[in-house]
Enzyme design. Structure first.
Site, short mmCIF file in Angstrom:
data_model
loop_
_atom_site.label_atom_id
_atom_site.label_comp_id
_atom_site.label_asym_id
_atom_site.label_seq_id
_atom_site.Cartn_x
_atom_site.Cartn_y
_atom_site.Cartn_z
N CYS A 42 0.42 -1.39 0.09
CA CYS A 42 -0.05 0.01 0.53
C CYS A 42 1.13 1.40 0.06
O CYS A 42 2.12 1.33 0.82
CB CYS A 42 -1.05 0.14 1.27
SG CYS A 42 -1.85 1.60 1.53
N ASP A 44 0.36 3.89 1.29
CA ASP A 44 0.09 4.63 2.90
C ASP A 44 2.22 5.09 3.39
O ASP A 44 2.76 3.70 4.04
CB ASP A 44 -0.76 3.48 3.93
CG ASP A 44 -0.64 4.17 5.42
OD1 ASP A 44 0.03 4.14 5.79
OD2 ASP A 44 -2.01 4.11 5.14
N ARG A 46 3.21 5.23 6.47
CA ARG A 46 3.28 4.19 7.57
C ARG A 46 4.17 2.51 7.30
O ARG A 46 4.35 2.29 8.25
CB ARG A 46 2.33 4.40 8.29
CG ARG A 46 1.78 5.16 8.61
CD ARG A 46 0.35 5.92 9.68
NE ARG A 46 -0.87 5.00 8.24
CZ ARG A 46 -2.36 5.41 8.85
NH1 ARG A 46 -2.40 5.39 10.03
NH2 ARG A 46 -2.82 4.78 8.53
N HIS A 98 -2.79 -3.63 4.98
CA HIS A 98 -2.39 -3.58 6.96
C HIS A 98 -3.69 -3.19 6.98
O HIS A 98 -4.52 -2.10 6.54
CB HIS A 98 -1.43 -2.40 6.51
CG HIS A 98 -1.61 -1.03 5.92
ND1 HIS A 98 -2.02 0.14 6.75
CD2 HIS A 98 -1.85 -0.50 4.51
CE1 HIS A 98 -2.64 0.86 5.86
NE2 HIS A 98 -2.60 1.23 4.31
N CYS A 101 -6.57 0.30 6.88
CA CYS A 101 -6.64 0.67 5.61
C CYS A 101 -7.09 1.85 5.44
O CYS A 101 -8.62 1.16 5.28
CB CYS A 101 -5.75 -0.38 4.48
SG CYS A 101 -5.82 0.45 2.93
#
Length: 211
Positions: A42, A44, A46, A98, A101
């Protein structure tokens, strides 16, 4: 602009530290790229592949998009997959989602998030429909979202196996192995939830017999 200056300064400090500890590191790295893993993750911020796996530059070939989707019409993704499998001969392909999400959360809602994102998130809504009965039985919204994250990863791994790229490699090289993982933002740990290995049967409609 302060954040840009900070990033550049951090890069300089990191490069100097690595060069001091391993004088030949960057020279050796520049000569060849030989990763054993393709990571589909992803976007993202993080969930950086190298940080959460403790790997070094050169060890993982990475593709990232919103909600770690494997879409058979996405030329960007397919070019990465083709290069990783046919030219780098990666031994493993990992789809890593994750918990928490944002893409999955948005797909669970009925909100209009504008044209491009609506089209992208449609892929996750399609996953929901495959498992509608199970997901509708989960009343806690947080638990439902977590389960959809897992099911989305499972379906993306299956999508990989349906590509001629993977099937050709399975037939001729018996690699790569496919893995579905989910990363926990709350504890930093990876949960392996699904695997497919070379030669695993597929629904006949997705199989290529002349590759």
């Amino acid at each position: 602009m302060e954040i840009i200056k900070k990033v550049l300064q951090s890069n300089k400090q990191w490069a100097e530290k690595v060069a001091l500890q391993e004088p030949e590191f960057f020279k050796d790295l520049a000569k060849v790229q030989n990763p054993e893993i393709l990571w589909i993750g992803c976007s993202d911020s993080r969930v950086p592949a190298d940080r959460i796996t403790g790997t070094l530059p050169g060890e993982i070939f990475v593709h990232r998009n919103i909600a770690n989707l494997v879409i058979h019409t996405d030329v960007n993704f397919l070019s990465v997959l083709d290069y990783a499998v046919r030219h780098l001969h990666v031994k493993h392909v990992i789809v890593c989602g994750h918990y928490g999400c944002g893409g999955v959360g948005a797909a669970l809602s009925n909100h209009n998030v504008d044209l491009v994102l609506n089209m992208w998130l449609r892929q996750i809504k399609d996953v929901y429909m495959l498992y509608e009965q199970e997901l509708d039985g989960i009343k806690d919204e947080t638990l439902k979202a977590r389960r959809l994250v897992e099911l989305n990863v499972v379906e993306q791994v299956k999508h990989l196996a349906k590509t001629s790229i993977i099937q050709r490699a399975w037939k001729h090289e018996q690699i790569p192995h496919l893995h579905g993982w989910v990363y926990g933002l709350e504890d930093g740990k990876i949960n392996p939830i699904y695997e497919m290995h070379p030669g695993e049967p597929l629904d006949p409609i997705y199989q290529y017999d002349d590759i």
